[in-house]
Design a protein around this motif. Structure first.
Motif, PDB file in Angstrom:
ATOM      1  N   UNK A 139      25.105  33.246  50.523  1.00  0.00           N
ATOM      2  CA  UNK A 139      26.157  34.245  50.707  1.00  0.00           C
ATOM      3  C   UNK A 139      27.521  33.744  50.228  1.00  0.00           C
ATOM      4  N   UNK A 140      28.127  32.785  50.952  1.00  0.00           N
ATOM      5  CA  UNK A 140      29.526  32.420  50.707  1.00  0.00           C
ATOM      6  C   UNK A 140      29.812  31.950  49.286  1.00  0.00           C
ATOM      7  N   UNK A 141      28.922  31.136  48.726  1.00  0.00           N
ATOM      8  CA  UNK A 141      29.217  30.603  47.385  1.00  0.00           C
ATOM      9  C   UNK A 141      29.150  31.672  46.299  1.00  0.00           C
ATOM     10  N   UNK A 142      28.622  32.833  46.630  1.00  0.00           N
ATOM     11  CA  UNK A 142      28.589  33.924  45.665  1.00  0.00           C
ATOM     12  C   UNK A 142      29.817  34.832  45.792  1.00  0.00           C
ATOM     13  N   UNK A 143      30.884  34.299  46.386  1.00  0.00           N
ATOM     14  CA  UNK A 143      32.147  35.030  46.488  1.00  0.00           C
ATOM     15  C   UNK A 143      33.171  34.367  45.578  1.00  0.00           C
ATOM     16  N   UNK A 144      34.064  35.153  44.946  1.00  0.00           N
ATOM     17  CA  UNK A 144      34.856  34.639  43.826  1.00  0.00           C
ATOM     18  C   UNK A 144      36.087  33.796  44.151  1.00  0.00           C
ATOM     19  N   UNK A 145      36.328  33.481  45.444  1.00  0.00           N
ATOM     20  CA  UNK A 145      37.465  32.624  45.763  1.00  0.00           C
ATOM     21  C   UNK A 145      38.800  33.292  45.513  1.00  0.00           C
ATOM     22  N   UNK A 146      38.846  34.616  45.640  1.00  0.00           N
ATOM     23  CA  UNK A 146      40.078  35.366  45.401  1.00  0.00           C
ATOM     24  C   UNK A 146      40.946  35.408  46.662  1.00  0.00           C
ATOM     25  N   UNK A 147      40.277  35.470  47.821  1.00  0.00           N
ATOM     26  CA  UNK A 147      41.012  35.642  49.076  1.00  0.00           C
ATOM     27  C   UNK A 147      40.412  34.779  50.175  1.00  0.00           C
ATOM     28  N   UNK A 148      41.277  34.276  51.112  1.00  0.00           N
ATOM     29  CA  UNK A 148      40.744  33.518  52.254  1.00  0.00           C
ATOM     30  C   UNK A 148      39.844  34.367  53.143  1.00  0.00           C
ATOM     31  N   UNK A 149      40.009  35.683  53.068  1.00  0.00           N
ATOM     32  CA  UNK A 149      39.204  36.576  53.910  1.00  0.00           C
ATOM     33  C   UNK A 149      37.719  36.512  53.554  1.00  0.00           C
ATOM     34  N   UNK A 150      37.408  36.039  52.330  1.00  0.00           N
ATOM     35  CA  UNK A 150      36.002  35.904  51.927  1.00  0.00           C
ATOM     36  C   UNK A 150      35.240  34.972  52.856  1.00  0.00           C
ATOM     37  N   UNK A 151      35.953  33.992  53.425  1.00  0.00           N
ATOM     38  CA  UNK A 151      35.298  33.001  54.282  1.00  0.00           C
ATOM     39  C   UNK A 151      35.131  33.468  55.712  1.00  0.00           C
ATOM     40  N   UNK A 152      35.759  34.598  56.040  1.00  0.00           N
ATOM     41  CA  UNK A 152      35.732  35.056  57.433  1.00  0.00           C
ATOM     42  C   UNK A 152      34.625  36.092  57.612  1.00  0.00           C
ATOM     43  N   UNK A 153      33.550  35.658  58.239  1.00  0.00           N
ATOM     44  CA  UNK A 153      32.435  36.540  58.567  1.00  0.00           C
ATOM     45  C   UNK A 153      32.076  36.283  60.024  1.00  0.00           C
ATOM     46  N   UNK A 154      31.306  37.161  60.647  1.00  0.00           N
ATOM     47  CA  UNK A 154      30.903  36.908  62.045  1.00  0.00           C
ATOM     48  C   UNK A 154      30.228  35.549  62.217  1.00  0.00           C
ATOM     49  N   UNK A 155      29.489  35.110  61.198  1.00  0.00           N
ATOM     50  CA  UNK A 155      28.785  33.823  61.289  1.00  0.00           C
ATOM     51  C   UNK A 155      29.756  32.653  61.153  1.00  0.00           C
ATOM     52  N   UNK A 447      39.450  31.551  39.066  1.00  0.00           N
ATOM     53  CA  UNK A 447      38.592  32.002  37.975  1.00  0.00           C
ATOM     54  C   UNK A 447      39.382  32.803  36.942  1.00  0.00           C
ATOM     55  N   UNK A 448      40.411  33.525  37.410  1.00  0.00           N
ATOM     56  CA  UNK A 448      41.214  34.381  36.523  1.00  0.00           C
ATOM     57  C   UNK A 448      42.620  33.804  36.418  1.00  0.00           C
ATOM     58  N   UNK A 449      43.116  33.675  35.206  1.00  0.00           N
ATOM     59  CA  UNK A 449      44.469  33.162  35.024  1.00  0.00           C
ATOM     60  C   UNK A 449      45.484  34.077  35.687  1.00  0.00           C
ATOM     61  N   UNK A 450      46.436  33.471  36.366  1.00  0.00           N
ATOM     62  CA  UNK A 450      47.512  34.235  37.008  1.00  0.00           C
ATOM     63  C   UNK A 450      48.652  34.503  36.025  1.00  0.00           C
ATOM     64  N   UNK A 451      48.647  33.797  34.885  1.00  0.00           N
ATOM     65  CA  UNK A 451      49.763  33.909  33.944  1.00  0.00           C
ATOM     66  C   UNK A 451      49.405  34.609  32.637  1.00  0.00           C
ATOM     67  N   UNK A 452      48.127  34.553  32.274  1.00  0.00           N
ATOM     68  CA  UNK A 452      47.702  35.136  30.991  1.00  0.00           C
ATOM     69  C   UNK A 452      46.604  36.161  31.250  1.00  0.00           C
ATOM     70  N   UNK A 453      46.853  37.397  30.868  1.00  0.00           N
ATOM     71  CA  UNK A 453      45.824  38.432  31.015  1.00  0.00           C
ATOM     72  C   UNK A 453      44.654  38.140  30.079  1.00  0.00           C
ATOM     73  N   UNK A 454      43.463  38.568  30.510  1.00  0.00           N
ATOM     74  CA  UNK A 454      42.238  38.465  29.702  1.00  0.00           C
ATOM     75  C   UNK A 454      41.811  37.007  29.470  1.00  0.00           C
ATOM     76  N   UNK A 455      42.306  36.099  30.320  1.00  0.00           N
ATOM     77  CA  UNK A 455      41.896  34.699  30.243  1.00  0.00           C
ATOM     78  C   UNK A 455      41.239  34.296  31.551  1.00  0.00           C
ATOM     79  N   UNK A 456      40.031  33.719  31.448  1.00  0.00           N
ATOM     80  CA  UNK A 456      39.246  33.368  32.632  1.00  0.00           C
ATOM     81  C   UNK A 456      38.701  31.941  32.499  1.00  0.00           C
ATOM     82  N   UNK A 457      38.253  31.413  33.645  1.00  0.00           N
ATOM     83  CA  UNK A 457      37.739  30.047  33.696  1.00  0.00           C
ATOM     84  C   UNK A 457      36.441  30.022  34.503  1.00  0.00           C
ATOM     85  N   UNK A 458      35.592  29.064  34.186  1.00  0.00           N
ATOM     86  CA  UNK A 458      34.380  28.846  34.980  1.00  0.00           C
ATOM     87  C   UNK A 458      34.052  27.361  34.943  1.00  0.00           C
ATOM     88  N   UNK A 459      33.227  26.898  35.895  1.00  0.00           N
ATOM     89  CA  UNK A 459      32.835  25.497  35.894  1.00  0.00           C
ATOM     90  C   UNK A 459      33.237  24.728  37.129  1.00  0.00           C
TER      91      UNK A 459
END
Length: 488
Positions: A139-155, A447-459
Protein backbone atom coordinates in the motif's frame (compact mmCIF):
# COMPACT_ATOMS: atom_id res chain seq x y z
CA UNK A 1 -2.34 10.37 -23.65
CA UNK A 2 -0.29 10.79 -26.79
CA UNK A 3 2.87 12.65 -25.82
CA UNK A 4 6.48 12.48 -26.92
CA UNK A 5 8.36 11.53 -23.75
CA UNK A 6 12.13 11.51 -23.33
CA UNK A 7 13.58 9.33 -20.57
CA UNK A 8 17.16 9.75 -19.36
CA UNK A 9 18.76 6.48 -18.22
CA UNK A 10 17.79 2.81 -18.53
CA UNK A 11 17.94 1.40 -15.00
CA UNK A 12 15.06 -0.38 -13.27
CA UNK A 13 13.06 2.78 -12.53
CA UNK A 14 13.50 4.24 -16.01
CA UNK A 15 12.53 0.99 -17.76
CA UNK A 16 9.56 0.60 -15.43
CA UNK A 17 8.35 4.13 -16.18
CA UNK A 18 8.92 3.59 -19.90
CA UNK A 19 6.69 0.51 -19.92
CA UNK A 20 3.84 2.24 -18.10
CA UNK A 21 4.06 5.45 -20.15
CA UNK A 22 4.15 3.53 -23.44
CA UNK A 23 1.14 1.46 -22.33
CA UNK A 24 -0.76 4.74 -21.86
CA UNK A 25 -0.26 5.50 -25.57
CA UNK A 26 2.80 7.76 -25.45
CA UNK A 27 5.82 7.76 -27.75
CA UNK A 28 8.72 7.01 -25.42
CA UNK A 29 12.44 7.24 -26.16
CA UNK A 30 15.14 6.23 -23.67
CA UNK A 31 18.60 7.83 -23.84
CA UNK A 32 21.34 5.77 -22.14
CA UNK A 33 24.93 7.02 -21.83
CA UNK A 34 26.54 3.56 -21.58
CA UNK A 35 26.94 0.88 -24.25
CA UNK A 36 24.46 -1.41 -22.54
CA UNK A 37 21.22 -0.78 -20.71
CA UNK A 38 20.46 -1.53 -17.07
CA UNK A 39 22.13 1.28 -15.18
CA UNK A 40 23.67 -0.16 -12.02
CA UNK A 41 22.27 -3.57 -12.96
CA UNK A 42 24.54 -4.10 -15.95
CA UNK A 43 26.48 -7.28 -16.58
CA UNK A 44 30.19 -8.12 -16.83
CA UNK A 45 31.29 -11.04 -19.02
CA UNK A 46 34.89 -12.24 -19.09
CA UNK A 47 36.62 -15.52 -19.98
CA UNK A 48 33.42 -17.56 -19.68
CA UNK A 49 32.37 -15.92 -16.40
CA UNK A 50 29.26 -13.76 -15.97
CA UNK A 51 28.79 -11.28 -13.11
CA UNK A 52 26.01 -8.91 -12.11
CA UNK A 53 27.83 -5.59 -11.76
CA UNK A 54 25.23 -4.22 -9.37
CA UNK A 55 22.32 -5.79 -7.44
CA UNK A 56 22.66 -9.50 -6.64
CA UNK A 57 19.77 -10.00 -4.18
CA UNK A 58 16.29 -10.79 -5.50
CA UNK A 59 13.88 -10.01 -2.67
CA UNK A 60 10.14 -9.20 -2.67
CA UNK A 61 9.15 -11.34 -5.67
CA UNK A 62 5.58 -10.11 -5.22
CA UNK A 63 6.66 -6.61 -6.35
CA UNK A 64 8.15 -8.04 -9.56
CA UNK A 65 4.99 -10.09 -10.11
CA UNK A 66 2.82 -7.02 -9.59
CA UNK A 67 4.88 -5.09 -12.14
CA UNK A 68 4.61 -7.76 -14.86
CA UNK A 69 0.94 -8.39 -14.02
CA UNK A 70 0.22 -4.75 -14.88
CA UNK A 71 1.11 -5.73 -18.46
CA UNK A 72 -0.78 -9.01 -18.45
CA UNK A 73 2.23 -11.22 -17.97
CA UNK A 74 4.44 -12.84 -15.31
CA UNK A 75 8.19 -13.01 -14.56
CA UNK A 76 8.18 -16.70 -15.52
CA UNK A 77 7.42 -15.66 -19.11
CA UNK A 78 10.89 -14.10 -19.22
CA UNK A 79 13.19 -15.75 -16.69
CA UNK A 80 13.43 -18.74 -14.37
CA UNK A 81 13.42 -18.01 -10.65
CA UNK A 82 14.92 -20.28 -8.00
CA UNK A 83 14.38 -19.91 -4.27
CA UNK A 84 17.72 -20.22 -2.53
CA UNK A 85 18.25 -22.70 0.28
CA UNK A 86 20.13 -21.68 2.24
CA UNK A 87 19.24 -18.05 1.63
CA UNK A 88 22.61 -16.98 3.01
CA UNK A 89 25.12 -17.63 5.75
CA UNK A 90 26.79 -15.20 8.16
CA UNK A 91 30.36 -15.75 9.36
CA UNK A 92 31.37 -14.53 12.82
CA UNK A 93 34.69 -16.36 13.21
CA UNK A 94 36.76 -19.15 11.68
CA UNK A 95 34.40 -22.01 10.74
CA UNK A 96 31.80 -20.29 12.93
CA UNK A 97 28.72 -19.19 11.04
CA UNK A 98 24.93 -19.17 11.16
CA UNK A 99 22.96 -20.34 8.13
CA UNK A 100 19.59 -18.83 7.30
CA UNK A 101 17.44 -21.35 5.48
CA UNK A 102 14.39 -20.97 3.26
CA UNK A 103 11.43 -21.16 5.67
CA UNK A 104 10.42 -19.43 8.88
CA UNK A 105 10.07 -22.77 10.69
CA UNK A 106 13.68 -23.67 9.92
CA UNK A 107 14.82 -20.18 10.97
CA UNK A 108 12.96 -20.47 14.29
CA UNK A 109 14.88 -23.68 15.00
CA UNK A 110 18.19 -21.99 14.09
CA UNK A 111 17.46 -19.14 16.51
CA UNK A 112 16.39 -21.50 19.29
CA UNK A 113 19.58 -23.52 18.88
CA UNK A 114 21.61 -20.32 19.21
CA UNK A 115 19.67 -18.87 22.17
CA UNK A 116 17.01 -20.70 24.19
CA UNK A 117 13.68 -18.86 24.07
CA UNK A 118 14.63 -16.72 21.09
CA UNK A 119 12.31 -18.50 18.66
CA UNK A 120 9.26 -17.31 20.64
CA UNK A 121 10.55 -13.73 20.53
CA UNK A 122 11.25 -14.07 16.83
CA UNK A 123 7.68 -15.23 16.16
CA UNK A 124 6.34 -12.07 17.83
CA UNK A 125 8.85 -9.89 15.98
CA UNK A 126 7.99 -11.50 12.65
CA UNK A 127 4.24 -11.10 13.18
CA UNK A 128 4.78 -7.33 13.43
CA UNK A 129 7.19 -7.41 10.50
CA UNK A 130 4.58 -9.17 8.36
CA UNK A 131 1.82 -6.66 9.14
CA UNK A 132 4.29 -3.86 8.39
CA UNK A 133 5.08 -5.54 5.06
CA UNK A 134 1.39 -5.74 4.21
CA UNK A 135 0.94 -2.06 5.01
CA UNK A 136 4.15 -0.79 3.41
CA UNK A 137 4.79 -2.91 0.33
CA UNK A 138 1.19 -3.56 -0.62
CA UNK A 139 0.00 0.00 0.00
CA UNK A 140 2.17 2.88 1.29
CA UNK A 141 5.08 2.57 -1.13
CA UNK A 142 2.65 2.86 -4.03
CA UNK A 143 1.87 6.46 -3.02
CA UNK A 144 3.69 9.30 -4.80
CA UNK A 145 5.16 11.18 -1.81
CA UNK A 146 3.22 14.35 -2.65
CA UNK A 147 1.66 14.90 0.78
CA UNK A 148 2.30 13.82 4.40
CA UNK A 149 -1.36 12.80 4.51
CA UNK A 150 -0.47 9.77 2.34
CA UNK A 151 1.13 8.20 5.42
CA UNK A 152 -1.91 8.70 7.63
CA UNK A 153 -4.21 5.69 7.50
CA UNK A 154 -6.15 3.89 10.26
CA UNK A 155 -3.38 1.26 10.30
CA UNK A 156 -0.40 3.64 10.41
CA UNK A 157 -1.98 5.70 13.19
CA UNK A 158 -1.95 2.53 15.30
CA UNK A 159 1.70 2.01 14.38
CA UNK A 160 2.80 5.61 14.99
CA UNK A 161 5.25 4.61 17.73
CA UNK A 162 7.12 2.50 15.19
CA UNK A 163 8.12 5.65 13.32
CA UNK A 164 9.83 7.07 16.41
CA UNK A 165 11.63 3.99 17.69
CA UNK A 166 14.42 2.29 15.74
CA UNK A 167 15.19 -1.18 14.42
CA UNK A 168 18.25 -1.42 16.64
CA UNK A 169 16.34 -0.47 19.78
CA UNK A 170 13.59 -3.01 19.06
CA UNK A 171 15.99 -5.82 18.21
CA UNK A 172 18.35 -5.27 21.14
CA UNK A 173 15.46 -5.06 23.59
CA UNK A 174 14.41 -8.61 22.77
CA UNK A 175 17.55 -10.36 21.54
CA UNK A 176 20.56 -10.39 23.85
CA UNK A 177 22.56 -12.73 21.65
CA UNK A 178 24.86 -10.48 19.61
CA UNK A 179 24.95 -12.80 16.61
CA UNK A 180 21.17 -13.04 16.28
CA UNK A 181 20.82 -9.29 16.77
CA UNK A 182 23.27 -8.63 13.93
CA UNK A 183 21.34 -10.95 11.61
CA UNK A 184 18.08 -9.15 12.40
CA UNK A 185 19.69 -5.75 11.87
CA UNK A 186 21.26 -6.77 8.55
CA UNK A 187 18.24 -6.36 6.17
CA UNK A 188 17.83 -2.63 6.83
CA UNK A 189 21.28 -2.08 5.35
CA UNK A 190 19.49 -2.42 2.01
CA UNK A 191 17.71 0.83 2.93
CA UNK A 192 21.06 2.56 3.13
CA UNK A 193 21.02 3.59 6.79
CA UNK A 194 22.26 2.33 10.16
CA UNK A 195 19.83 0.22 12.25
CA UNK A 196 19.94 2.90 14.97
CA UNK A 197 18.78 5.50 12.44
CA UNK A 198 16.07 3.42 10.77
CA UNK A 199 12.46 3.55 12.04
CA UNK A 200 11.05 0.35 13.58
CA UNK A 201 8.38 0.30 10.90
CA UNK A 202 11.04 -0.83 8.42
CA UNK A 203 11.09 -4.24 10.08
CA UNK A 204 9.08 -5.19 6.97
CA UNK A 205 12.54 -5.86 5.52
CA UNK A 206 12.88 -8.72 8.00
CA UNK A 207 9.69 -10.23 6.65
CA UNK A 208 11.07 -9.87 3.10
CA UNK A 209 14.15 -11.74 4.34
CA UNK A 210 12.84 -14.49 6.62
CA UNK A 211 9.16 -14.60 5.65
CA UNK A 212 9.37 -14.55 1.85
CA UNK A 213 12.97 -15.55 1.20
CA UNK A 214 15.82 -14.95 -1.22
CA UNK A 215 15.63 -15.87 -4.90
CA UNK A 216 17.95 -16.04 -7.89
CA UNK A 217 16.95 -15.44 -11.52
CA UNK A 218 18.82 -17.92 -13.70
CA UNK A 219 21.40 -15.92 -15.61
CA UNK A 220 21.52 -13.24 -12.92
CA UNK A 221 19.68 -10.01 -12.14
CA UNK A 222 20.46 -8.74 -15.63
CA UNK A 223 17.77 -11.14 -16.87
CA UNK A 224 15.20 -8.90 -15.19
CA UNK A 225 16.60 -5.93 -17.12
CA UNK A 226 16.38 -7.91 -20.37
CA UNK A 227 12.80 -8.88 -19.53
CA UNK A 228 11.85 -5.24 -18.97
CA UNK A 229 13.64 -4.24 -22.19
CA UNK A 230 11.66 -6.83 -24.12
CA UNK A 231 8.41 -5.63 -22.55
CA UNK A 232 9.25 -1.99 -23.24
CA UNK A 233 10.18 -2.58 -26.89
CA UNK A 234 7.02 -4.62 -27.44
CA UNK A 235 5.13 -1.56 -26.19
CA UNK A 236 6.95 0.61 -28.74
CA UNK A 237 9.68 2.15 -26.59
CA UNK A 238 12.80 3.20 -28.51
CA UNK A 239 16.11 2.74 -26.66
CA UNK A 240 19.20 4.70 -27.70
CA UNK A 241 22.47 3.55 -26.07
CA UNK A 242 25.74 5.52 -26.09
CA UNK A 243 23.61 8.67 -25.99
CA UNK A 244 24.80 10.79 -23.10
CA UNK A 245 22.50 13.70 -22.27
CA UNK A 246 24.38 17.01 -22.19
CA UNK A 247 21.54 19.38 -21.42
CA UNK A 248 17.84 19.53 -20.59
CA UNK A 249 16.24 22.27 -22.69
CA UNK A 250 14.04 24.61 -20.65
CA UNK A 251 11.93 27.20 -22.50
CA UNK A 252 9.74 29.65 -20.56
CA UNK A 253 9.84 27.47 -17.46
CA UNK A 254 8.98 24.24 -19.29
CA UNK A 255 11.15 21.24 -20.26
CA UNK A 256 10.92 20.92 -24.04
CA UNK A 257 13.60 18.35 -24.80
CA UNK A 258 17.24 17.41 -24.43
CA UNK A 259 20.57 17.71 -26.17
CA UNK A 260 22.31 14.36 -26.57
CA UNK A 261 25.66 13.93 -28.34
CA UNK A 262 25.21 17.43 -29.73
CA UNK A 263 21.78 16.73 -31.27
CA UNK A 264 18.56 18.41 -30.11
CA UNK A 265 15.61 16.11 -29.39
CA UNK A 266 12.31 17.87 -28.73
CA UNK A 267 9.65 16.26 -26.55
CA UNK A 268 6.55 17.15 -24.56
CA UNK A 269 7.87 15.69 -21.30
CA UNK A 270 11.32 14.91 -19.91
CA UNK A 271 11.71 12.21 -17.26
CA UNK A 272 15.06 11.46 -15.64
CA UNK A 273 15.90 8.06 -14.21
CA UNK A 274 19.51 9.22 -13.89
CA UNK A 275 21.08 10.54 -10.70
CA UNK A 276 18.78 13.31 -9.39
CA UNK A 277 21.59 15.69 -8.42
CA UNK A 278 23.35 15.20 -11.77
CA UNK A 279 20.08 15.72 -13.68
CA UNK A 280 19.59 19.14 -12.11
CA UNK A 281 23.12 20.15 -13.17
CA UNK A 282 21.96 19.66 -16.77
CA UNK A 283 19.98 22.90 -16.35
CA UNK A 284 20.91 26.44 -15.38
CA UNK A 285 20.99 27.04 -11.58
CA UNK A 286 17.75 29.04 -11.71
CA UNK A 287 15.88 25.88 -12.71
CA UNK A 288 17.30 23.63 -9.97
CA UNK A 289 15.10 22.76 -6.99
CA UNK A 290 17.81 21.66 -4.60
CA UNK A 291 21.03 23.48 -3.74
CA UNK A 292 24.47 21.92 -3.27
CA UNK A 293 23.98 22.64 0.43
CA UNK A 294 20.78 20.58 0.41
CA UNK A 295 22.52 17.54 -1.06
CA UNK A 296 25.54 17.89 1.23
CA UNK A 297 23.29 17.72 4.32
CA UNK A 298 21.44 14.58 3.26
CA UNK A 299 22.23 11.10 4.61
CA UNK A 300 23.39 9.07 1.63
CA UNK A 301 23.49 5.32 1.42
CA UNK A 302 26.99 3.86 1.10
CA UNK A 303 29.15 3.54 -1.92
CA UNK A 304 30.90 0.20 -2.46
CA UNK A 305 34.20 -1.32 -3.40
CA UNK A 306 33.32 -4.32 -5.55
CA UNK A 307 35.51 -7.08 -6.92
CA UNK A 308 34.52 -9.53 -9.66
CA UNK A 309 36.78 -12.56 -9.34
CA UNK A 310 37.25 -15.66 -11.47
CA UNK A 311 38.52 -18.73 -9.56
CA UNK A 312 39.93 -21.83 -11.29
CA UNK A 313 38.36 -24.21 -8.73
CA UNK A 314 35.12 -24.71 -6.81
CA UNK A 315 35.10 -23.08 -3.37
CA UNK A 316 33.96 -24.70 -0.12
CA UNK A 317 32.31 -23.52 3.09
CA UNK A 318 30.38 -20.74 1.36
CA UNK A 319 26.83 -20.25 0.13
CA UNK A 320 25.42 -18.29 -2.83
CA UNK A 321 25.20 -15.26 -0.50
CA UNK A 322 27.71 -15.13 2.37
CA UNK A 323 28.17 -12.27 4.86
CA UNK A 324 31.32 -11.72 6.90
CA UNK A 325 30.53 -10.08 10.25
CA UNK A 326 33.74 -11.08 12.02
CA UNK A 327 34.64 -7.46 12.81
CA UNK A 328 32.79 -4.74 14.73
CA UNK A 329 29.81 -3.41 12.78
CA UNK A 330 29.53 -0.14 14.71
CA UNK A 331 33.15 0.78 13.97
CA UNK A 332 32.65 0.16 10.26
CA UNK A 333 29.33 2.08 10.32
CA UNK A 334 31.07 5.12 11.83
CA UNK A 335 33.53 5.06 8.91
CA UNK A 336 30.56 5.21 6.53
CA UNK A 337 28.14 7.61 8.20
CA UNK A 338 29.77 9.58 11.03
CA UNK A 339 33.39 10.31 10.11
CA UNK A 340 33.83 9.15 6.52
CA UNK A 341 37.11 7.33 5.97
CA UNK A 342 38.41 4.02 4.67
CA UNK A 343 37.57 1.45 7.40
CA UNK A 344 40.50 -0.32 9.01
CA UNK A 345 38.67 -3.65 9.30
CA UNK A 346 35.63 -3.69 6.99
CA UNK A 347 32.68 -6.03 7.05
CA UNK A 348 32.17 -7.51 3.62
CA UNK A 349 29.74 -9.57 1.59
CA UNK A 350 30.42 -12.20 -1.06
CA UNK A 351 28.20 -13.76 -3.70
CA UNK A 352 29.02 -16.96 -5.56
CA UNK A 353 26.29 -17.24 -8.21
CA UNK A 354 28.01 -20.23 -9.84
CA UNK A 355 27.05 -22.35 -6.79
CA UNK A 356 23.44 -22.03 -8.01
CA UNK A 357 23.78 -21.14 -11.65
CA UNK A 358 26.08 -23.04 -14.03
CA UNK A 359 25.89 -20.20 -16.55
CA UNK A 360 27.91 -17.96 -14.20
CA UNK A 361 31.25 -19.74 -14.60
CA UNK A 362 32.99 -22.45 -16.65
CA UNK A 363 32.81 -26.01 -15.30
CA UNK A 364 34.85 -26.61 -12.12
CA UNK A 365 35.32 -22.84 -11.73
CA UNK A 366 33.70 -20.31 -9.39
CA UNK A 367 32.51 -16.76 -9.94
CA UNK A 368 32.89 -14.55 -6.89
CA UNK A 369 31.55 -11.04 -6.24
CA UNK A 370 32.95 -9.30 -3.15
CA UNK A 371 31.52 -6.06 -1.75
CA UNK A 372 32.80 -3.68 0.93
CA UNK A 373 30.38 -0.86 1.91
CA UNK A 374 32.15 2.52 1.95
CA UNK A 375 31.32 6.15 2.61
CA UNK A 376 30.52 7.99 -0.63
CA UNK A 377 33.02 10.59 -1.74
CA UNK A 378 36.15 8.81 -0.49
CA UNK A 379 39.48 9.09 -2.28
CA UNK A 380 39.56 6.07 -4.62
CA UNK A 381 42.87 4.78 -6.00
CA UNK A 382 44.00 1.50 -7.51
CA UNK A 383 46.50 1.14 -4.68
CA UNK A 384 43.74 1.34 -2.06
CA UNK A 385 41.63 -1.14 -4.01
CA UNK A 386 44.51 -3.62 -4.03
CA UNK A 387 45.17 -3.16 -0.30
CA UNK A 388 41.52 -3.85 0.54
CA UNK A 389 41.26 -6.84 -1.75
CA UNK A 390 44.20 -8.39 0.03
CA UNK A 391 42.61 -7.59 3.41
CA UNK A 392 39.33 -9.33 2.67
CA UNK A 393 40.76 -12.29 0.73
CA UNK A 394 43.19 -13.02 3.58
CA UNK A 395 40.28 -12.95 6.04
CA UNK A 396 38.13 -14.98 3.65
CA UNK A 397 40.77 -17.73 3.51
CA UNK A 398 41.05 -17.79 7.30
CA UNK A 399 37.31 -17.74 8.01
CA UNK A 400 36.38 -20.38 5.44
CA UNK A 401 39.49 -22.55 5.99
CA UNK A 402 40.70 -22.70 2.39
CA UNK A 403 43.44 -21.28 0.17
CA UNK A 404 42.09 -19.30 -2.77
CA UNK A 405 44.66 -16.60 -3.66
CA UNK A 406 46.63 -18.90 -5.92
CA UNK A 407 43.40 -19.91 -7.68
CA UNK A 408 42.46 -16.41 -8.84
CA UNK A 409 42.46 -16.21 -12.64
CA UNK A 410 41.51 -12.53 -12.72
CA UNK A 411 39.86 -9.82 -10.69
CA UNK A 412 38.16 -6.60 -11.77
CA UNK A 413 37.13 -3.82 -9.42
CA UNK A 414 34.46 -1.13 -9.29
CA UNK A 415 34.44 1.71 -6.76
CA UNK A 416 33.61 5.36 -6.07
CA UNK A 417 35.25 6.72 -9.24
CA UNK A 418 33.39 4.20 -11.41
CA UNK A 419 30.01 5.06 -9.87
CA UNK A 420 30.70 8.69 -10.76
CA UNK A 421 32.03 7.93 -14.27
CA UNK A 422 29.43 5.34 -15.31
CA UNK A 423 26.32 6.65 -13.53
CA UNK A 424 27.07 10.32 -12.70
CA UNK A 425 26.36 9.21 -9.15
CA UNK A 426 26.46 11.91 -6.44
CA UNK A 427 29.75 11.40 -4.57
CA UNK A 428 29.86 7.93 -6.10
CA UNK A 429 27.06 6.57 -3.90
CA UNK A 430 25.88 3.07 -4.80
CA UNK A 431 22.36 2.91 -3.33
CA UNK A 432 20.94 6.43 -3.37
CA UNK A 433 19.61 8.35 -0.39
CA UNK A 434 19.11 6.49 2.89
CA UNK A 435 15.58 5.85 4.17
CA UNK A 436 15.83 7.57 7.55
CA UNK A 437 12.77 9.04 9.30
CA UNK A 438 13.50 12.51 7.88
CA UNK A 439 14.12 11.11 4.39
CA UNK A 440 10.96 9.02 4.03
CA UNK A 441 8.08 9.43 1.55
CA UNK A 442 7.10 13.12 1.14
CA UNK A 443 10.43 14.19 2.72
CA UNK A 444 12.44 12.81 -0.21
CA UNK A 445 13.22 14.76 -3.41
CA UNK A 446 10.04 15.04 -5.46
CA UNK A 447 8.96 13.02 -8.48
CA UNK A 448 7.78 16.24 -10.18
CA UNK A 449 9.98 19.31 -10.49
CA UNK A 450 8.69 22.27 -8.51
CA UNK A 451 10.54 24.73 -10.76
CA UNK A 452 10.27 23.32 -14.29
CA UNK A 453 6.99 22.20 -15.82
CA UNK A 454 6.92 18.88 -17.70
CA UNK A 455 10.07 17.68 -15.90
CA UNK A 456 9.93 14.55 -13.73
CA UNK A 457 12.29 12.26 -11.83
CA UNK A 458 12.35 8.60 -10.84
CA UNK A 459 14.79 6.28 -9.08
CA UNK A 460 16.54 5.71 -5.79
CA UNK A 461 17.02 9.37 -4.84
CA UNK A 462 13.30 10.01 -4.98
CA UNK A 463 10.16 8.09 -3.88
CA UNK A 464 9.99 5.43 -2.48
CA UNK A 465 13.74 4.86 -1.97
CA UNK A 466 16.76 2.61 -2.58
CA UNK A 467 16.61 -0.99 -3.78
CA UNK A 468 15.39 -2.85 -6.85
CA UNK A 469 11.71 -3.36 -5.86
CA UNK A 470 11.35 0.31 -4.84
CA UNK A 471 12.86 1.31 -8.19
CA UNK A 472 10.20 -0.67 -10.06
CA UNK A 473 7.57 1.06 -7.93
CA UNK A 474 9.16 4.49 -8.48
CA UNK A 475 8.73 4.05 -12.23
CA UNK A 476 5.05 3.24 -11.80
CA UNK A 477 4.48 6.20 -9.45
CA UNK A 478 6.02 8.77 -11.77
CA UNK A 479 4.20 7.35 -14.81
CA UNK A 480 0.88 7.65 -12.98
CA UNK A 481 1.74 11.21 -11.93
CA UNK A 482 2.55 12.14 -15.52
CA UNK A 483 -0.69 10.57 -16.71
CA UNK A 484 -2.64 12.52 -14.09
CA UNK A 485 -1.07 15.85 -15.05
CA UNK A 486 -1.12 15.35 -18.82
CA UNK A 487 -4.29 13.35 -19.43
CA UNK A 488 -5.39 15.55 -22.33
Amino acid sequence: MNKHITIIGSGFSALSAACYLASYGNQVTIFEKNKTIGGRARQLKRDGFTFDIGPTWYWMPDVFERFFADFGTHPSAFYELEKLNPAYSVYFNENDYITIEDTLEKIYKTFEKEEAGSSKKLKTFMATAQTNYDVAIKDLVYRPGVSPLELITPVTIKKINQFFSTIKKDVRKEFKNERLAKILEFPVLFLGAKPDNTPSFYSFMNYADFGIGTFHPKGGMFQVILAMKSLAENLGVVIKTENSVDKIIVDKGKATGIISNGTVYHSDIVLSGADYHHTETLMDPIHRQYSERYWAKKVFAPSSLLFYVGFDKKLKNVNHHTLFFDVDFDTHAKAIYDQPHWPKDPLFYASFPSLTDNSSAPEHHEAGIFLIPLAPGLNDTQELRNIYFDKIITRFEHLTSQDVKKNIIFKESFCVNDFVKDYNSYKGNAYGMANTLLQTAFLRPKLKSKKVDHLYFTGQLTVPGPGVPPSLISGKLVAELIKKHHAN
